[in-house]
Design a protein around this motif. Structure first.
Motif, PDB file in Angstrom:
ATOM      1  N   LYS A 167      43.292  38.698  41.531  1.00  0.00           N
ATOM      2  CA  LYS A 167      42.743  39.895  40.879  1.00  0.00           C
ATOM      3  C   LYS A 167      41.383  39.572  40.258  1.00  0.00           C
ATOM      4  O   LYS A 167      40.439  40.355  40.355  1.00  0.00           O
ATOM      5  CB  LYS A 167      43.713  40.421  39.821  1.00  0.00           C
ATOM      6  CG  LYS A 167      44.901  41.128  40.463  1.00  0.00           C
ATOM      7  CD  LYS A 167      45.819  41.759  39.453  1.00  0.00           C
ATOM      8  CE  LYS A 167      46.879  42.586  40.181  1.00  0.00           C
ATOM      9  NZ  LYS A 167      48.223  42.378  39.614  1.00  0.00           N
ATOM     10  N   LEU A 168      41.268  38.401  39.642  1.00  0.00           N
ATOM     11  CA  LEU A 168      39.999  37.986  39.036  1.00  0.00           C
ATOM     12  C   LEU A 168      38.959  37.695  40.118  1.00  0.00           C
ATOM     13  O   LEU A 168      37.807  38.117  40.031  1.00  0.00           O
ATOM     14  CB  LEU A 168      40.214  36.750  38.155  1.00  0.00           C
ATOM     15  CG  LEU A 168      41.220  36.924  37.000  1.00  0.00           C
ATOM     16  CD1 LEU A 168      41.431  35.593  36.284  1.00  0.00           C
ATOM     17  CD2 LEU A 168      40.740  37.993  36.022  1.00  0.00           C
ATOM     18  N   HIS A 169      39.414  36.978  41.142  1.00  0.00           N
ATOM     19  CA  HIS A 169      38.546  36.613  42.259  1.00  0.00           C
ATOM     20  C   HIS A 169      37.951  37.867  42.909  1.00  0.00           C
ATOM     21  O   HIS A 169      36.763  37.907  43.238  1.00  0.00           O
ATOM     22  CB  HIS A 169      39.382  35.814  43.265  1.00  0.00           C
ATOM     23  CG  HIS A 169      38.644  35.374  44.482  1.00  0.00           C
ATOM     24  ND1 HIS A 169      37.783  34.302  44.479  1.00  0.00           N
ATOM     25  CD2 HIS A 169      38.627  35.874  45.740  1.00  0.00           C
ATOM     26  CE1 HIS A 169      37.280  34.157  45.690  1.00  0.00           C
ATOM     27  NE2 HIS A 169      37.767  35.094  46.472  1.00  0.00           N
ATOM     28  N   ASN A 170      38.776  38.903  43.071  1.00  0.00           N
ATOM     29  CA  ASN A 170      38.306  40.147  43.688  1.00  0.00           C
ATOM     30  C   ASN A 170      37.293  40.881  42.818  1.00  0.00           C
ATOM     31  O   ASN A 170      36.523  41.700  43.315  1.00  0.00           O
ATOM     32  CB  ASN A 170      39.487  41.060  44.026  1.00  0.00           C
ATOM     33  CG  ASN A 170      40.324  40.477  45.157  1.00  0.00           C
ATOM     34  OD1 ASN A 170      39.840  39.649  45.942  1.00  0.00           O
ATOM     35  ND2 ASN A 170      41.590  40.871  45.240  1.00  0.00           N
ATOM     36  N   LEU A 171      37.301  40.589  41.517  1.00  0.00           N
ATOM     37  CA  LEU A 171      36.274  41.147  40.620  1.00  0.00           C
ATOM     38  C   LEU A 171      35.020  40.261  40.592  1.00  0.00           C
ATOM     39  O   LEU A 171      34.090  40.521  39.835  1.00  0.00           O
ATOM     40  CB  LEU A 171      36.834  41.249  39.190  1.00  0.00           C
ATOM     41  CG  LEU A 171      37.899  42.305  38.892  1.00  0.00           C
ATOM     42  CD1 LEU A 171      38.532  42.051  37.523  1.00  0.00           C
ATOM     43  CD2 LEU A 171      37.291  43.696  38.935  1.00  0.00           C
ATOM     44  N   HIS A 172      35.044  39.169  41.373  1.00  0.00           N
ATOM     45  CA  HIS A 172      33.958  38.176  41.403  1.00  0.00           C
ATOM     46  C   HIS A 172      33.832  37.412  40.087  1.00  0.00           C
ATOM     47  O   HIS A 172      32.739  36.968  39.725  1.00  0.00           O
ATOM     48  CB  HIS A 172      32.619  38.821  41.776  1.00  0.00           C
ATOM     49  CG  HIS A 172      32.690  39.536  43.093  1.00  0.00           C
ATOM     50  ND1 HIS A 172      32.734  38.870  44.291  1.00  0.00           N
ATOM     51  CD2 HIS A 172      32.789  40.849  43.393  1.00  0.00           C
ATOM     52  CE1 HIS A 172      32.837  39.747  45.276  1.00  0.00           C
ATOM     53  NE2 HIS A 172      32.889  40.958  44.751  1.00  0.00           N
ATOM     54  N   LEU A 190      45.719  22.577  43.795  1.00  0.00           N
ATOM     55  CA  LEU A 190      44.766  23.618  43.403  1.00  0.00           C
ATOM     56  C   LEU A 190      44.084  24.262  44.606  1.00  0.00           C
ATOM     57  O   LEU A 190      43.667  25.415  44.540  1.00  0.00           O
ATOM     58  CB  LEU A 190      43.702  23.027  42.470  1.00  0.00           C
ATOM     59  CG  LEU A 190      44.201  22.514  41.123  1.00  0.00           C
ATOM     60  CD1 LEU A 190      43.040  21.924  40.341  1.00  0.00           C
ATOM     61  CD2 LEU A 190      44.866  23.630  40.315  1.00  0.00           C
ATOM     62  N   LYS A 191      43.982  23.506  45.716  1.00  0.00           N
ATOM     63  CA  LYS A 191      43.213  24.046  46.849  1.00  0.00           C
ATOM     64  C   LYS A 191      43.858  25.289  47.450  1.00  0.00           C
ATOM     65  O   LYS A 191      43.219  26.016  48.191  1.00  0.00           O
ATOM     66  CB  LYS A 191      42.991  22.972  47.914  1.00  0.00           C
ATOM     67  CG  LYS A 191      44.170  22.694  48.778  1.00  0.00           C
ATOM     68  CD  LYS A 191      43.852  21.687  49.874  1.00  0.00           C
ATOM     69  CE  LYS A 191      45.149  21.339  50.585  1.00  0.00           C
ATOM     70  NZ  LYS A 191      45.031  20.168  51.441  1.00  0.00           N
ATOM     71  N   PHE A 192      45.128  25.563  47.112  1.00  0.00           N
ATOM     72  CA  PHE A 192      45.778  26.784  47.588  1.00  0.00           C
ATOM     73  C   PHE A 192      45.476  27.982  46.686  1.00  0.00           C
ATOM     74  O   PHE A 192      45.939  29.086  46.939  1.00  0.00           O
ATOM     75  CB  PHE A 192      47.293  26.578  47.693  1.00  0.00           C
ATOM     76  CG  PHE A 192      47.659  25.559  48.732  1.00  0.00           C
ATOM     77  CD1 PHE A 192      47.540  25.862  50.081  1.00  0.00           C
ATOM     78  CD2 PHE A 192      48.091  24.287  48.362  1.00  0.00           C
ATOM     79  CE1 PHE A 192      47.860  24.913  51.050  1.00  0.00           C
ATOM     80  CE2 PHE A 192      48.410  23.340  49.327  1.00  0.00           C
ATOM     81  CZ  PHE A 192      48.291  23.651  50.680  1.00  0.00           C
ATOM     82  N   LEU A 193      44.730  27.761  45.627  1.00  0.00           N
ATOM     83  CA  LEU A 193      44.411  28.834  44.683  1.00  0.00           C
ATOM     84  C   LEU A 193      42.910  29.145  44.742  1.00  0.00           C
ATOM     85  O   LEU A 193      42.107  28.262  45.060  1.00  0.00           O
ATOM     86  CB  LEU A 193      44.783  28.413  43.255  1.00  0.00           C
ATOM     87  CG  LEU A 193      46.268  28.150  42.997  1.00  0.00           C
ATOM     88  CD1 LEU A 193      46.461  27.441  41.663  1.00  0.00           C
ATOM     89  CD2 LEU A 193      47.063  29.454  43.023  1.00  0.00           C
ATOM     90  N   PRO A 194      42.514  30.392  44.449  1.00  0.00           N
ATOM     91  CA  PRO A 194      41.089  30.734  44.478  1.00  0.00           C
ATOM     92  C   PRO A 194      40.363  30.220  43.234  1.00  0.00           C
ATOM     93  O   PRO A 194      40.168  30.942  42.271  1.00  0.00           O
ATOM     94  CB  PRO A 194      41.092  32.267  44.529  1.00  0.00           C
ATOM     95  CG  PRO A 194      42.374  32.659  43.879  1.00  0.00           C
ATOM     96  CD  PRO A 194      43.359  31.554  44.132  1.00  0.00           C
ATOM     97  N   ILE A 195      39.960  28.966  43.284  1.00  0.00           N
ATOM     98  CA  ILE A 195      39.310  28.315  42.150  1.00  0.00           C
ATOM     99  C   ILE A 195      37.927  27.846  42.586  1.00  0.00           C
ATOM    100  O   ILE A 195      37.757  27.356  43.704  1.00  0.00           O
ATOM    101  CB  ILE A 195      40.185  27.144  41.646  1.00  0.00           C
ATOM    102  CG1 ILE A 195      41.379  27.723  40.888  1.00  0.00           C
ATOM    103  CG2 ILE A 195      39.396  26.181  40.774  1.00  0.00           C
ATOM    104  CD1 ILE A 195      42.522  26.776  40.742  1.00  0.00           C
ATOM    105  N   ASP A 196      36.938  28.043  41.704  1.00  0.00           N
ATOM    106  CA  ASP A 196      35.558  27.762  42.083  1.00  0.00           C
ATOM    107  C   ASP A 196      35.031  26.444  41.542  1.00  0.00           C
ATOM    108  O   ASP A 196      34.232  25.785  42.176  1.00  0.00           O
ATOM    109  CB  ASP A 196      34.652  28.891  41.553  1.00  0.00           C
ATOM    110  CG  ASP A 196      35.159  30.249  41.983  1.00  0.00           C
ATOM    111  OD1 ASP A 196      34.899  30.616  43.137  1.00  0.00           O
ATOM    112  OD2 ASP A 196      35.853  30.912  41.186  1.00  0.00           O
ATOM    113  N   THR A 197      35.451  26.109  40.328  1.00  0.00           N
ATOM    114  CA  THR A 197      34.808  25.011  39.607  1.00  0.00           C
ATOM    115  C   THR A 197      35.825  24.070  38.993  1.00  0.00           C
ATOM    116  O   THR A 197      36.874  24.504  38.511  1.00  0.00           O
ATOM    117  CB  THR A 197      33.908  25.601  38.486  1.00  0.00           C
ATOM    118  OG1 THR A 197      32.961  26.485  39.078  1.00  0.00           O
ATOM    119  CG2 THR A 197      33.177  24.515  37.724  1.00  0.00           C
TER     120      THR A 197
END
Ligand code: C2E
Ligand code: CA
Ligand code: CA
Ligand code: CA
Length: 276
Positions: A167-172, A190-197
């Motif tokens: 939901k957060l990822h889709n809000l950028h 963690l690589k299975f989750l939408p994490i950037d940093t």
């Protein structure tokens, strides 16, 4: 011989009693801290290690109380969490930061993102996403300017975390893993989750001896291969900076560049856009 149970001895320990009393008193003060406007936010620059340009800021909560003075977040955040007050305070932080970003935009100061620490209690609260939408509605902030810092222990329920993170990822909104390396999860999880940093915890930066270097090197190498942005936390010396640059770390944060600053001070700094 007199028998003295370990527990009873501890219970009568004046140091522990004083600590319990202080927590109790701080808890009382915290109940009214929001309405009394005792909270404020400091901002610490996150810099590009190559040229020391400010690439982002981290928002950090501050509390100054009339009776107890300035209290460290390490002391009062756990109290906010135990009492559940962190839900309301967390909402206030998000709103205040969103308004501040808008104010910077009006002054023609443009930052890629501002990072906000999200407590596990806030993240896992059923109203978290609804509250976020409410704040975005109220402030009209584009959520792409936000970055949420969470710790690994937030992600104990994989499916639920996945849902919130998307939901957060889709809000950028970017997601950073704070204090990386101090929890139990691994990059392979963690690589299975939408994490950037990934923010490499200060404890590793403090110990860049032979073994420490190996650990940081492997986090950086793996992190890069998995396309994470890497931030080293708590850089205090030139020597640490040189090591981290050599190891290929892109970004950093620490007293070497800047301590957390008041809104006014960071606004002046952003006008120059570099900590040098
Ligand atoms: P954190 O998220 O890991 O924040 C980094 C902490 O390291 C900050 O402490 C910052 O001032 C400090 N720091 C940065 N560079 C250096 C350095 O070079 N040397 C040293 N010794 N320290 C450095 P702070 O502001 O006291 O916050 C402590 C912790 O309290 C934070 O750790 C975070 O877990 C929590 N916290 C602070 N603000 C908030 C907030 O707004 N919301 C939530 N949920 N937690 C917060
Ligand atoms: Ca943080
Ligand atoms: Ca951290
Ligand atoms: Ca920390």
């Amino acid at each position: 011989a007199k028998q003295q149970g370990g527990n009873r001895a501890q219970f009568n320990n004046p140091t522990i009693n004083a600590a319990v009393k202080r927590t109790f008193n701080l808890e009382n003060e915290l109940q009214h801290a929001l309405e009394n406007e005792e909270f404020f936010i400091h901002y610490q620059p996150i810099v590009d290690l190559q040229n020391k340009d400010i690439v982002e800021l981290e928002a950090l909560l501050r509390w100054e109380n009339s009776k107890y003075g300035y209290i460290s977040p390490d002391e009062f955040i756990p109290i906010l969490e135990e009492t559940g007050l962190i839900r309301k305070v967390g909402k206030w932080i998000l709103k205040t930061v969103s308004e501040q970003i808008n104010s910077w935009h009006k002054q023609d100061i443009h930052l890629s993102k501002v990072a906000v620490n999200i407590s596990p209690i806030q993240f896992n609260d059923e109203n978290f996403i609804r509250d976020l939408h409410e704040i975005l509605q109220e402030t009209q902030l584009n959520p792409k300017y936000l970055n949420f810092e969470i710790t690994e222990n937030v992600l104990y329920d994989f499916n639920k975390s996945l849902d919130i993170l998307y939901k957060l990822h889709n809000l950028h909104i970017n997601i950073s893993i704070d204090d990386f390396g101090t929890g139990y999860s691994s990059l392979s999880y963690l690589k299975f989750l939408p994490i950037d940093t990934i923010k490499i915890d200060k404890s590793f930066i403090d110990n860049l001896d032979e073994d420490g270097k190996m650990i940081v090197q492997s986090i950086i190498t793996m992190g890069k291969n998995l396309h994470y942005t890497l931030i080293a936390e708590g850089i205090e010396t030139e020597k640490q900076l040189e090591f981290l640059k050599m190891l290929g770390c892109e970004r950093g944060q620490g007293y070497l560049f800047s301590t957390p600053l008041s809104t006014d001070a960071v606004t002046r700094l952003l006008g120059r856009n570099s900590v040098t």
